[in-house]
Enzyme design. Structure first.
Site, mmCIF file in Angstrom:
data_model
loop_
_atom_site.group_PDB
_atom_site.id
_atom_site.type_symbol
_atom_site.label_atom_id
_atom_site.label_comp_id
_atom_site.label_asym_id
_atom_site.label_seq_id
_atom_site.Cartn_x
_atom_site.Cartn_y
_atom_site.Cartn_z
ATOM 1 N N ALA A 48 6.642 7.836 10.826
ATOM 2 C CA ALA A 48 7.495 6.920 11.590
ATOM 3 C C ALA A 48 8.948 7.307 11.395
ATOM 4 O O ALA A 48 9.367 7.593 10.268
ATOM 5 C CB ALA A 48 7.270 5.494 11.118
ATOM 6 N N ALA A 49 9.702 7.299 12.502
ATOM 7 C CA ALA A 49 11.140 7.585 12.412
ATOM 8 C C ALA A 49 11.760 6.630 11.394
ATOM 9 O O ALA A 49 11.391 5.449 11.346
ATOM 10 C CB ALA A 49 11.786 7.384 13.771
ATOM 11 N N LYS A 88 2.315 7.321 6.383
ATOM 12 C CA LYS A 88 1.142 6.562 5.914
ATOM 13 C C LYS A 88 -0.064 7.486 6.056
ATOM 14 O O LYS A 88 -0.309 8.027 7.131
ATOM 15 C CB LYS A 88 0.944 5.279 6.739
ATOM 16 C CG LYS A 88 2.036 4.234 6.484
ATOM 17 C CD LYS A 88 1.681 2.844 7.009
ATOM 18 C CE LYS A 88 2.809 1.860 6.704
ATOM 19 N NZ LYS A 88 2.520 0.493 7.137
ATOM 20 N N GLN A 127 0.815 -1.219 0.000
ATOM 21 C CA GLN A 127 0.000 0.000 0.000
ATOM 22 C C GLN A 127 0.847 1.266 0.000
ATOM 23 O O GLN A 127 2.032 1.221 0.299
ATOM 24 C CB GLN A 127 -0.941 -0.018 1.211
ATOM 25 C CG GLN A 127 -1.935 -1.164 1.092
ATOM 26 C CD GLN A 127 -3.024 -1.111 2.138
ATOM 27 O OE1 GLN A 127 -3.489 -0.052 2.522
ATOM 28 N NE2 GLN A 127 -3.444 -2.278 2.591
ATOM 29 N N LEU A 159 14.290 4.145 9.544
ATOM 30 C CA LEU A 159 15.289 3.154 9.953
ATOM 31 C C LEU A 159 16.660 3.580 9.447
ATOM 32 O O LEU A 159 16.751 4.277 8.432
ATOM 33 C CB LEU A 159 14.923 1.795 9.350
ATOM 34 C CG LEU A 159 13.796 1.039 10.035
ATOM 35 C CD1 LEU A 159 13.223 -0.021 9.100
ATOM 36 C CD2 LEU A 159 14.299 0.405 11.319
ATOM 37 N N ASP A 183 5.462 -2.260 10.938
ATOM 38 C CA ASP A 183 4.286 -2.473 10.102
ATOM 39 C C ASP A 183 3.040 -2.899 10.881
ATOM 40 O O ASP A 183 2.693 -4.081 10.925
ATOM 41 C CB ASP A 183 4.588 -3.507 8.999
ATOM 42 C CG ASP A 183 3.448 -3.616 7.997
ATOM 43 O OD1 ASP A 183 2.564 -2.747 8.018
ATOM 44 O OD2 ASP A 183 3.454 -4.567 7.203
ATOM 45 N N ASP A 211 -1.351 -9.487 10.428
ATOM 46 C CA ASP A 211 -0.535 -9.317 9.226
ATOM 47 C C ASP A 211 0.959 -9.514 9.475
ATOM 48 O O ASP A 211 1.777 -8.839 8.872
ATOM 49 C CB ASP A 211 -0.801 -7.906 8.670
ATOM 50 C CG ASP A 211 -0.286 -7.722 7.262
ATOM 51 O OD1 ASP A 211 -0.235 -8.699 6.518
ATOM 52 O OD2 ASP A 211 0.101 -6.590 6.916
ATOM 53 N N GLU A 269 -4.662 -0.131 5.335
ATOM 54 C CA GLU A 269 -3.771 0.262 6.431
ATOM 55 C C GLU A 269 -4.374 1.463 7.134
ATOM 56 O O GLU A 269 -4.993 2.313 6.512
ATOM 57 C CB GLU A 269 -2.403 0.642 5.863
ATOM 58 C CG GLU A 269 -1.795 -0.458 5.023
ATOM 59 C CD GLU A 269 -0.472 -0.934 5.544
ATOM 60 O OE1 GLU A 269 -0.289 -0.950 6.770
ATOM 61 O OE2 GLU A 269 0.375 -1.291 4.715
HETATM 62 N N1 LIG Z 1 10.181 3.598 9.387
HETATM 63 C C1 LIG Z 1 10.752 3.027 8.355
HETATM 64 N N2 LIG Z 1 11.894 3.492 7.826
HETATM 65 C C2 LIG Z 1 12.460 2.909 6.767
HETATM 66 N N3 LIG Z 1 12.001 1.826 6.166
HETATM 67 C C3 LIG Z 1 10.874 1.293 6.638
HETATM 68 C C4 LIG Z 1 10.188 1.873 7.754
HETATM 69 N N4 LIG Z 1 9.097 1.128 7.998
HETATM 70 C C5 LIG Z 1 9.100 0.164 7.097
HETATM 71 N N5 LIG Z 1 10.151 0.239 6.280
HETATM 72 C C6 LIG Z 1 10.499 -0.688 5.199
HETATM 73 O O1 LIG Z 1 9.467 -0.709 4.252
HETATM 74 C C7 LIG Z 1 8.935 -2.022 4.122
HETATM 75 C C8 LIG Z 1 7.450 -1.929 3.947
HETATM 76 O O2 LIG Z 1 6.875 -1.309 5.052
HETATM 77 P P1 LIG Z 1 5.513 -1.806 5.655
HETATM 78 O O3 LIG Z 1 5.661 -3.243 5.985
HETATM 79 O O4 LIG Z 1 5.107 -0.882 6.728
HETATM 80 O O5 LIG Z 1 4.586 -1.609 4.390
HETATM 81 P P2 LIG Z 1 3.467 -2.514 3.786
HETATM 82 O O6 LIG Z 1 2.899 -1.823 2.617
HETATM 83 O O7 LIG Z 1 2.544 -2.876 4.880
HETATM 84 O O8 LIG Z 1 4.257 -3.762 3.316
HETATM 85 P P3 LIG Z 1 3.667 -5.220 3.134
HETATM 86 O O9 LIG Z 1 2.407 -5.049 2.407
HETATM 87 O O10 LIG Z 1 4.736 -5.942 2.394
HETATM 88 O O11 LIG Z 1 3.438 -5.736 4.510
HETATM 89 C C9 LIG Z 1 9.331 -2.729 5.430
HETATM 90 O O12 LIG Z 1 9.460 -4.103 5.287
HETATM 91 C C10 LIG Z 1 10.648 -2.075 5.760
HETATM 92 O O13 LIG Z 1 11.714 -2.752 5.144
HETATM 93 MN MN LIG Z 2 2.060 -4.663 5.841
#
Ligand SMILES: Nc1ncnc2c1ncn2[C@@H]1O[C@H](COP(=O)(O)OP(=O)(O)OP(=O)(O)O)[C@@H](O)[C@H]1O
Ligand SMILES: [Mn+2]
Length: 518
Positions: A319-320, A216, A200, A322, A408, A388, A237
């Site tokens: 979100a801070a 987000k 997403q 990484l 996540d 999830d 989300e």
């Molecule tokens: N705060 C952050 N800073 C940097 N990278 C991040 C951060 N949060 C998440 N990520 C990276 O981005 C990827 C995707 O984030 P997230 O899982 O929140 O999204 P998603 O759309 O829900 O993904 P999925 O659908 O695959 O679960 C994470 O696996 C991580 O590697």
């Molecule tokens: Mn996710």
């Protein structure tokens, strides 16, 4: 009658057989339709999707299945109604499930925590409540591992990232976290790009001095619950879930999640005017003259799922970021209890009561902290209703004896009136919990400050408070009790098993003795 009497015996038999066959077929059809249990044992109606084959042999004595059955009766019933304003679907409550033991103080569990062991204490309680974890004395931080000094004039984000340790994301009374949250809320935004990957839409927000945050956007009002016909993997989300999850993780004493704050943006001056070309291409003006965009991603990134200003403001979670240092990569692990992510297929853990026994033998779950971390993660996800957790990540540089990053949580806090017991499967199948985690849960349960109170207080300072509507907060207190009850059932199970084994050994030796005497 005359007709039958006039028939030959052979013909009479043939008609009789035919009639019985028709009757039998009718009975089978009716049974299959109404599930009367003539053909097969009665199938419990679970919340599972797809066809459900029940096999009592697979069930054994797993606390998980027993527990699921126990709380099935108190399951809430949700209905979907159309709100008058617009076409927003809202799930409304019919009945709130209350665990039968809400007023129980769980003194038996507290006694174990306080080392008040007597003959009423279940045998082998130490197998369930883990007090003596293998102690890993060394706890280096990123700065030491990467050999990067924390400069005095470093940004709060840099200070935060370099202070991440092998054991936790930040320390208990860390002063950088509040400063970092403030930065994400107050600092001007200078550039925005869409984050690649993931299902997403997510935006990378850039602040001055190379500081970043992951954004987000809000998609729906806080009151909207997960749509009843959505699977966990097609659920939207929720930005507020990301914020609430950070507070919950901190209150439970895990400190494995990234700091997240809410902020209201002006969609024109703070997104449109700062967006990169790829994102710009997806902007448009809606029929009601609002600025909207949808970005590019594999779910919900199209005109009908666009994110629009209301009229020109948009709230979201920040979100801070990484660490992006070359040597701060993360290792991605498949979660042993991941769901099947298929409409009709089931995962092995759903049918195998001995699943944990197998996991316990596989590195890194066979030694050290990791399995206990998964138990923590299981109850953390259960508290927020997050289904999830397909993968999790760790910082490679810290090796295997490091914490799993709580990342996540956008799909948490979706159903306030439903407690999804299957999220507790890891904890209930392994029958294990960290003593420190149990102590925290007991502290919240017995008050004076309930988990809901602590959450309300902690989230109050966020610019987009209230983060959670009351039913989600009430759900937290209810779910704490369900976890405590799960641990009590586990203690009973282990106690019973131990007693049965001792009795069997005693029987065996008696038999041996009698043989010897003969
Ligand atoms: N705060 C952050 N800073 C940097 N990278 C991040 C951060 N949060 C998440 N990520 C990276 O981005 C990827 C995707 O984030 P997230 O899982 O929140 O999204 P998603 O759309 O829900 O993904 P999925 O659908 O695959 O679960 C994470 O696996 C991580 O590697
Ligand atoms: Mn996710």
């Amino acid at each position: 009658m005359f007709l039958i009497r006039s028939m030959k015996l052979k013909n009479r038999l043939a008609v009789g057989c035919g009639l019985s066959l028709v009757l039998f077929t009718l009975l089978v059809v009716v049974d299959l339709q109404m599930n009367l249990g003539i053909c097969k044992p009665n199938v419990p109606s679970t919340g599972y999707h797809g066809k459900f084959k029940y096999n009592p042999d697979e069930d054994k004595t797993g606390v998980f299945k027993e527990f699921q059955r126990k709380f099935l009766g108190s399951g809430s019933k949700e209905t979907t109604t159309m709100k008058n304003s617009g076409d927003i679907l809202t799930t409304v409550r019919e009945r709130v499930p209350m665990p039968p033991t809400m007023n129980d103080k769980y003194e038996d569990l507290m006694a174990i925590i306080l080392n008040k062991i007597d003959d009423k204490t279940p045998t082998n309680y130490h197998k369930v409540i883990i007090k003596n974890e293998p102690n890993d004395e060394t706890n280096p931080n990123m700065s030491e591992m990467l050999e990067i000094k924390i400069q005095k004039n470093a940004t709060n984000l840099e200070k935060f990232q370099l202070s991440i340790t092998k054991k936790e994301m930040y320390s208990k009374n860390d002063e950088i976290v509040p400063a970092l949250l403030k930065d994400m809320i107050k600092q001007p935004i200078i550039h925005i790009v869409q984050k690649e990957g993931g299902t997403q839409l997510k935006l990378i927000i850039e602040y001055p001095n190379d500081v970043h945050a992951l954004f987000k956007p809000m998609r729906f009002p806080r009151e909207q619950q997960t749509l009843p016909n959505h699977f966990y993997f097609t659920d939207f989300e929720r930005h507020n879930a990301e914020i609430a999850a950070f507070h919950l993780d901190r209150l439970l004493g895990f400190r494995r999640a990234l700091p997240v704050a809410g902020r209201v943006l002006n969609i024109t001056s703070e997104i449109y005017q700062l967006a990169d070309d790829d994102l710009l291409k997806t902007f448009f003006i809606s029929p009601s003259n609002n600025v909207c965009f949808h970005g590019k991603c594999s779910y919900y990134c199209d005109t009908s799922h666009a994110i629009c200003g209301n009229p020109d403001t948009l709230e979201g979670s920040f979100a801070a970021f990484l660490p992006t240092y070359e040597n701060a990569q993360r290792k991605v692990w498949r979660h042993p209890w991941r769901r099947s992510y298929h409409k009709r297929r089931k995962a092995q853990w759903e049918t195998d009561a001995d699943y944990c026994t197998m996991v316990r033998d596989i590195p890194p779950y066979d030694s050290g902290r990791r399995l206990l971390d998964l138990m923590d993660m299981s109850l953390y996800d259960f508290l927020m209703g997050n289904m999830d957790r397909h993968h999790y990540e760790t910082f490679k540089i810290f090796g295997n004896q490091t914490f799993p990053i709580h990342l996540d949580h956008g799909r948490g806090f979706g159903r306030a009136y439903h407690d999804e017991i299957s999220i507790l499967a890891p904890m209930l199948q392994c029958c294990m919990i960290r003593a420190s985690t149990l102590e925290t849960l007991l502290k919240f349960h017995n008050g004076p400050k309930k988990l809901s109170d602590a959450m309300r207080e902690s989230m109050k300072v966020d610019p987009i408070a209230p983060i959670l509507i009351e039913p989600h907060l009430e759900a937290l207190d209810r779910r704490v009790v369900i976890i405590l009850q799960g641990i009590r059932d586990c203690l009973k199970k282990v106690d019973l098993e131990t007693k049965q084994n001792t009795a069997a050994e005693y029987d065996f030796s008696q038999n041996d003795d009698s043989k010897n005497r003969n």
